[in-house]
Scaffold this active site. Sequence first.
Site, PDB file in Angstrom:
ATOM      1  N   ASP A 109       0.859  -1.185   0.000  1.00  0.00           N
ATOM      2  CA  ASP A 109       0.000   0.000   0.000  1.00  0.00           C
ATOM      3  C   ASP A 109       0.891   1.230   0.000  1.00  0.00           C
ATOM      4  OD1 ASP A 109      -2.333   1.564   0.213  1.00  0.00           O
ATOM      5  OD2 ASP A 109      -3.229   0.115   1.586  1.00  0.00           O
ATOM      6  N   ASP A 223      -3.034   4.848  -2.588  1.00  0.00           N
ATOM      7  CA  ASP A 223      -4.112   5.433  -1.800  1.00  0.00           C
ATOM      8  C   ASP A 223      -4.466   6.837  -2.277  1.00  0.00           C
ATOM      9  OD1 ASP A 223      -5.740   5.244   0.762  1.00  0.00           O
ATOM     10  OD2 ASP A 223      -4.609   7.074   1.166  1.00  0.00           O
ATOM     11  N   GLU A 277      -6.721   3.625  -5.669  1.00  0.00           N
ATOM     12  CA  GLU A 277      -7.975   3.983  -5.014  1.00  0.00           C
ATOM     13  C   GLU A 277      -8.401   5.349  -5.539  1.00  0.00           C
ATOM     14  OE1 GLU A 277      -9.734   4.686  -0.532  1.00  0.00           O
ATOM     15  OE2 GLU A 277      -7.904   5.693  -1.173  1.00  0.00           O
ATOM     16  N   HIS A 349     -10.803  -2.333   4.118  1.00  0.00           N
ATOM     17  CA  HIS A 349     -10.536  -1.754   5.433  1.00  0.00           C
ATOM     18  C   HIS A 349     -11.333  -0.482   5.691  1.00  0.00           C
ATOM     19  CE1 HIS A 349      -8.052   0.452   2.641  1.00  0.00           C
ATOM     20  NE2 HIS A 349      -7.865   1.386   3.546  1.00  0.00           N
ATOM     21  N   ASP A 350     -11.945   0.083   4.662  1.00  0.00           N
ATOM     22  CA  ASP A 350     -12.732   1.307   4.795  1.00  0.00           C
ATOM     23  C   ASP A 350     -14.231   1.066   4.706  1.00  0.00           C
ATOM     24  OD1 ASP A 350     -10.609   3.071   5.124  1.00  0.00           O
ATOM     25  OD2 ASP A 350     -10.376   3.441   2.974  1.00  0.00           O
TER      26      ASP A 350
END
Length: 577
Positions: A109, A223, A277, A349-350
């Site tokens: 990430d 991200d 993302e 995770h979100d």
Amino acid sequence: MAVSETAKRVRADRQWWKEAVVYQIYPKSFFDSDGDGIGDLAGITEQVDYLDALGVDAVWLCPVYDSPQADNGYDISDYRSIFDTYGDLADWERLLSELHDRDIRLVMDLVVNHTSSEHEWFQRSRRGEGEYADYYHWRDGRPAAEADYDTDDGPADEVAPNNWESIFGGPAWSYVPEREQWYLHLFDENQPDLNWRNLTVRRAMKDVVSWWLDRGIDGFRMDAVSHMSKTDGLPDGDPDGTPTGIEHFSHGPRLEEYLTELSADVLSNHDITTVAEMGHTSIEQAASYLEDDAVGLDMIFQFSHMGVDGGWDPETVGEWDLTEFKRIMSERQDALADRGWDALFLGNHDQPRIVSRFGDEAAHRESASLIATFLLTMRGTPYIYQGEEIGMTNADFESLDEIDDPQTVGRVEQYIADGVADSYEELREVVNAQSRDHARTPMQWSDEAGTGFTDGEPWLKCNADYTEINVAAQRDDPASVLNQYRTLIDLRQSTDALVYGDYELLTPEDDQLYAYTRTLDDEQVLVVLNWSSESATFEGSEIDTGDATVLYGNHDDAPTDPTGASLRPWEAVVYRL
């Protein structure tokens, strides 16, 4: 025998990341090896055989870099070192080696839009030191008398430079007396946005990317990519935007330029995958990025389907319509058919837990395996978030004190400040439906105290259902959710049509059945999902099902002939036609 044009296209388009099933790990909550209540790299390494037995091809590892953990690692203070609670670089190298020994790739990430406020770059920037002075977005404030908005901090006679709001709630600017200026943070105040217009910043980030690629990783999940570029001049945003200013800090005018430069100078020199993302991105925007090879993105996490249940709206929380969901997903499949490759996901995770959001906790095994069937039979690369493979569900957070997630805390505080609610209790339903902390409760390995995740006190409240829903209880049960995932992963990896086949939606207006075909030359697969708690009949009039054979069913006695078949609640069947 002549090779068809479709087969030629598939052969030309074959990529390991298209054929992969990716497993996402949130290190803080996966497995704790030393009893401090926090997951770590050594703990992940201990469970590599579990990942291998599950059958996944790659691991996406959420941030493990050095960080003060204001946003659980998405606030990076040093890109080249490991957060000491997780271990050190030697622990990371052991994990990489153990994964590669089992032919499992590792995707790191990478946070590209912002750093931690404790990063050396920001500390030097706030002091106005040399080249670092312009590493972030610094602006003078606006006279309070000239603004129609207010901000909490800063001098009494001025407010923030513009009216932008943070995605986490509240103003997107914070004041630094030392510099007598405001800095931009689209997320938490401890996550200042990097100024990508600065060539020195771009060079520094390319050095970071190269440093990790040289260590043998297999790609990056990047991200908040859509926020890297901002509108020149940082003008005020439309107050009706959500959040205010989104039209100026999402998909800015130089975003493609920055991505193209990063790809040309670094990424394109390695056999890796990149998945970005991109919140607040339309399907058409995603397709336009992906079809341009120069941009360097293989996949995009695009969230059009994540708002189908009303999101954080207290008035509509939990309400969603299958026909609308099918429309959105089919639009994605169609838009990317010849222009790109989708990143398939329902949770991460979100996001809240997918069984609680899109399934039925009362029909746990059936609905969890139906959702798994969907994810593993659509066109695109499936991403399984830790715990989905055993059907983990949402927790019940009884008070705001039990919440760790800064986004949830920010939204609750904003709702109360705006008069949407008077107390947490009035917002408890929406929090227990949507909070990011549902995905972050410890992985449920067994019915032992601490869910088998730790011998110590878990850093976050455990879900009370861990005594029933856990790996140990499901490992040897052929009918368990875990073994349904294993079976479906094997099916996908052995069936080219489920990877490269064309997608066609059937029964678009049916509010119970989600049915579609995947077709690759003379191989055709039919997927029929009764996405409801009532029985449903599949008419099958659109296609010839005369020679159908069952490839998979989440019940032992699946209907052998799909035409006219009555499917039980949450029944999923995959046929070869």
